[in-house]
Design a protein around this motif. Structure first.
Motif, PDB file in Angstrom:
ATOM      1  N   GLU A 179       0.846  -1.194   0.000  1.00 50.46           N
ATOM      2  CA  GLU A 179       0.000   0.000   0.000  1.00 50.46           C
ATOM      3  C   GLU A 179       0.885   1.249   0.000  1.00 50.46           C
ATOM      4  OE1 GLU A 179      -3.657   1.823   2.663  1.00 50.46           O
ATOM      5  OE2 GLU A 179      -2.691  -0.031   3.273  1.00 50.46           O
ATOM      6  N   PRO A 180       1.282   1.693  -1.196  1.00 48.25           N
ATOM      7  CA  PRO A 180       2.143   2.877  -1.244  1.00 48.25           C
ATOM      8  C   PRO A 180       1.346   4.152  -0.949  1.00 48.25           C
ATOM      9  CG  PRO A 180       1.558   2.215  -3.456  1.00 48.25           C
ATOM     10  CD  PRO A 180       0.980   1.179  -2.523  1.00 48.25           C
ATOM     11  N   THR A 181       1.990   5.105  -0.326  1.00 41.14           N
ATOM     12  CA  THR A 181       1.319   6.386  -0.107  1.00 41.14           C
ATOM     13  C   THR A 181       1.380   7.189  -1.399  1.00 41.14           C
ATOM     14  OG1 THR A 181       3.330   7.460   0.650  1.00 41.14           O
ATOM     15  CG2 THR A 181       1.963   6.426   2.336  1.00 41.14           C
ATOM     16  N   GLU A 182       0.435   8.065  -1.559  1.00 38.46           N
ATOM     17  CA  GLU A 182       0.382   8.879  -2.777  1.00 38.46           C
ATOM     18  C   GLU A 182       1.485   9.927  -2.817  1.00 38.46           C
ATOM     19  OE1 GLU A 182      -1.388   8.293  -5.526  1.00 38.46           O
ATOM     20  OE2 GLU A 182      -2.130   6.517  -4.493  1.00 38.46           O
ATOM     21  N   SER A 183       2.136  10.177  -1.697  1.00 36.90           N
ATOM     22  CA  SER A 183       3.184  11.183  -1.667  1.00 36.90           C
ATOM     23  C   SER A 183       4.559  10.633  -2.036  1.00 36.90           C
ATOM     24  CB  SER A 183       3.250  11.835  -0.283  1.00 36.90           C
ATOM     25  OG  SER A 183       3.566  10.858   0.689  1.00 36.90           O
ATOM     26  N   GLU A 184       4.653   9.317  -2.267  1.00 30.70           N
ATOM     27  CA  GLU A 184       5.950   8.734  -2.637  1.00 30.70           C
ATOM     28  C   GLU A 184       6.350   9.197  -4.033  1.00 30.70           C
ATOM     29  OE1 GLU A 184       8.015   7.084  -0.838  1.00 30.70           O
ATOM     30  OE2 GLU A 184       6.721   6.655   0.865  1.00 30.70           O
ATOM     31  N   PRO A 185       7.594   9.610  -4.206  1.00 30.52           N
ATOM     32  CA  PRO A 185       8.044  10.018  -5.540  1.00 30.52           C
ATOM     33  C   PRO A 185       8.229   8.803  -6.453  1.00 30.52           C
ATOM     34  CG  PRO A 185       9.844  10.152  -3.974  1.00 30.52           C
ATOM     35  CD  PRO A 185       8.610   9.808  -3.187  1.00 30.52           C
TER      36      PRO A 185
END
Length: 108
Positions: A71-77
């Motif tokens: 579940e990656p966060t949307e703020s990850e580049p």
């Protein structure tokens, strides 16, 4: 968006469970690793390998045994998404490569 990016990068290596009719996932995805068990690799081995690379431990065997939930966060580049994708694909092509990559020795 980030979950679907990772899904697209990894779906050729792992089966993805619970996709929508359009092939997309929501904010998380579940990778099915049960086929690797016959080759001596379990979901915990892959989770530990991701932690070796400095990633937060993924959810293991929930809601389906033998799977990983990422579940990656949307703020990850994008660079970080590419890094986790690369770490997740290491050794995903054959049992011997997987066992060698994950340094699996079931006798110890």
């Amino acid at each position: 968006l980030n979950a679907n990016y990772i899904k697209c990068r990894l779906e050729k290596h792992y089966d993805v469970l619970y996709t929508r009719a359009n092939g997309r996932v929501a904010h998380e995805m579940i990778f099915d690793l049960r086929a690797f068990k016959a080759k001596g690799v379990e979901e915990g081995d892959v989770a530990k390998r991701l932690m070796d690379y400095g990633f937060h431990a993924p959810t293991v065997s929930f809601p389906v045994p033998g799977t990983l939930m990422i579940e990656p966060t949307e703020s990850e580049p994008k660079a970080e998404l590419d890094r986790v994708s690369a770490a997740s694909t290491i050794g995903a092509t054959s049992g011997s490569e997987i066992c060698r990559t994950f340094s699996i020795d079931r006798n110890t």
